[in-house]
Scaffold this active site. Structure first.
Site, PDB file in Angstrom:
ATOM      1  N   SER A 127       0.810  -1.203  -0.082  1.00 27.60           N
ATOM      2  CA  SER A 127       0.002  -0.076   0.005  1.00 27.60           C
ATOM      3  C   SER A 127       0.868   1.390  -0.050  1.00 27.60           C
ATOM      4  CB  SER A 127      -0.897   0.057   1.508  1.00 27.60           C
ATOM      5  OG  SER A 127      -1.383   1.484   1.489  1.00 27.60           O
ATOM      6  N   TYR A 152      -1.713  -1.579  11.226  1.00 27.39           N
ATOM      7  CA  TYR A 152      -1.923  -2.037   9.739  1.00 27.39           C
ATOM      8  C   TYR A 152      -0.706  -1.641   8.858  1.00 27.39           C
ATOM      9  CZ  TYR A 152      -3.585  -1.098   5.090  1.00 27.39           C
ATOM     10  OH  TYR A 152      -3.515  -1.184   3.656  1.00 27.39           O
ATOM     11  N   LYS A 156       2.207  -4.003   6.684  1.00 25.57           N
ATOM     12  CA  LYS A 156       2.328  -3.728   4.956  1.00 25.57           C
ATOM     13  C   LYS A 156       4.115  -3.613   5.032  1.00 25.57           C
ATOM     14  CE  LYS A 156      -1.698  -4.428   3.413  1.00 25.57           C
ATOM     15  NZ  LYS A 156      -1.834  -5.526   2.729  1.00 25.57           N
TER      16      LYS A 156
END
Ligand code: UDP
Length: 342
Positions: A127, A152, A156
């Protein structure tokens, strides 16, 4: 000739379904696995309906190593696209262990079994969140990553590093990380799309639910940013274009066309669009008026981020082509389909 087979984890999800459709259109066999933690069988049925192919599906949690192993024993794929992950930023702050466990254990299981079974190509969905608040825009793949501001985001970054290190250490394992900007829109058939549970956290699902009368009013988070109209700038990429980027990346791996064992590509349009522009674009594309108001900034939002996509354009031979207006039309078509609105 035998077709190349691709395992798609999280293949019942928003990006997974669209990618499966494009892979099949490009001549691949696909096996979908999903644990339905944030999706439904209906999504797999949508894929089957669009493609006319009875795509194999296994309900498997990628954190369950034994169950995942049975998938490796049963199917002869040489590539995996790993989508299966939790993605709610706010929830990850409240429940970090849930995020670290799910997003990292699942990915390590995938990497370990790929190695053990002698399978080669790993595509990871990363992302643009890894760039944080970049000093120079647009961001290139060389733009330094910023420390993550949520568990989160951290998963990644950590998964990218796990993939990089596995590619360096293990002969025969190769990886590509695609850094997505803001995926929006739906398949033109309106048979698959994004299905957020509860109150949507992302802009476009909130817009479409407001247009459908499920939400009363869209809140625009801040109009006092240092941007042309004061609202944040993002790079909104059509989910079908994004899906095609995966096909291009898998093709690059299977054709042995990679320049190193681990590569990273930005996947966006290269065009910054403000929240207000997006809202007005949605109104125009669908000939309707949206109820919205300006409220305070949302904590953690970066003012602006968009992609330099030259590397993906040149190396993957891919570019985002769908005009924003069309994308916003598909978003609304999908919401209407889900709600049974005519
Ligand atoms: N946004 C908004 N109202 C909403 C949801 C999002 O104004 O209800 C804004 C948000 O502040 C950001 C942009 O829309 O500037 C995109 O947010 P989203 O959560 O979709 O993606 P992000 O870029 O934050 O991952």
């Amino acid at each position: 000739m035998k077709k190349e087979c691709v395992l798609v984890s999280g293949g019942a999800g928003y990006i997974g379904t669209h990618t499966t459709v494009e892979l099949i259109g490009a001549g691949y066999d696909v096996v979908i696995i999903d644990n339905f933690s944030n999706s439904e069988m209906k999504a797999v049925e949508g894929v089957r309906q669009i493609t006319g192919v009875e795509v194999p599906f296994e309900q498997v949690d990628t954190c369950d190593e034994a169950a995942l192993r049975r998938v490796f024993e049963k199917y002869d794929f040489n590539s995996v696209i790993h989508f299966a992950a939790y993605k709610a930023v706010g929830e990850s702050v409240a429940e970090p262990l849930k995020y670290y466990r799910n997003n990292l254990v699942s990915f390590m299981n995938i990497c370990a079994l790929m190695r053990e079974f002698g399978r080669r190509n790993i595509l990871f969905s990363s992302s643009a969140t890894v760039y944080g608040e970049a000093e120079v825009l647009p961001v290139t793949e060389q733009t330094p990553r910023k420390p993550a501001t949520s568990p989160y985001g951290n998963t990644k970054q950590m998964a990218e590093d796990i993939l990089r290190d596995c590619c360096a250490a293990y002969d025969g394992i190769r990886g590509i990380a695609l850094r997505y900007f803001n995926p929006i829109g739906a398949h033109p058939s309106a048979l698959i799309g994004e299905l957020p549970r509860g109150v949507p956290q992302n802009l476009v699902p909130y817009i479409t639910q407001t247009a459908a009368g499920i939400r009363e009013c869209l809140s625009i988070f801040g109009n006092d940013y240092d941007t042309p109209d004061g609202t944040c700038l993002r790079d909104y990429i059509d989910v079908v274009d994004l899906a095609k980027a995966h096909v291009a990346a898998v093709g690059r791996m299977t054709r042995e066309a990679m320049k190193s064992d681990y590569e990273i590509f930005n996947i966006g349009t290269g065009r910054p669009v403000s929240v207000l522009e997006l809202v007005e674009g949605f109104e125009k594309a669908n000939s309707l008026k949206l109820n919205y108001k300006i409220v305070d900034r949302r904590a953690g939002d970066v003012p602006a981020v968009w992609a330099d996509t030259s590397l993906a354009n040149e190396e993957l031979g891919w570019s985002a082509d769908r005009p924003l207006e069309e994308t916003l039309r598909t978003s609304w078509q999908w919401e209407k389909h889900v709600r049974g609105i005519e």
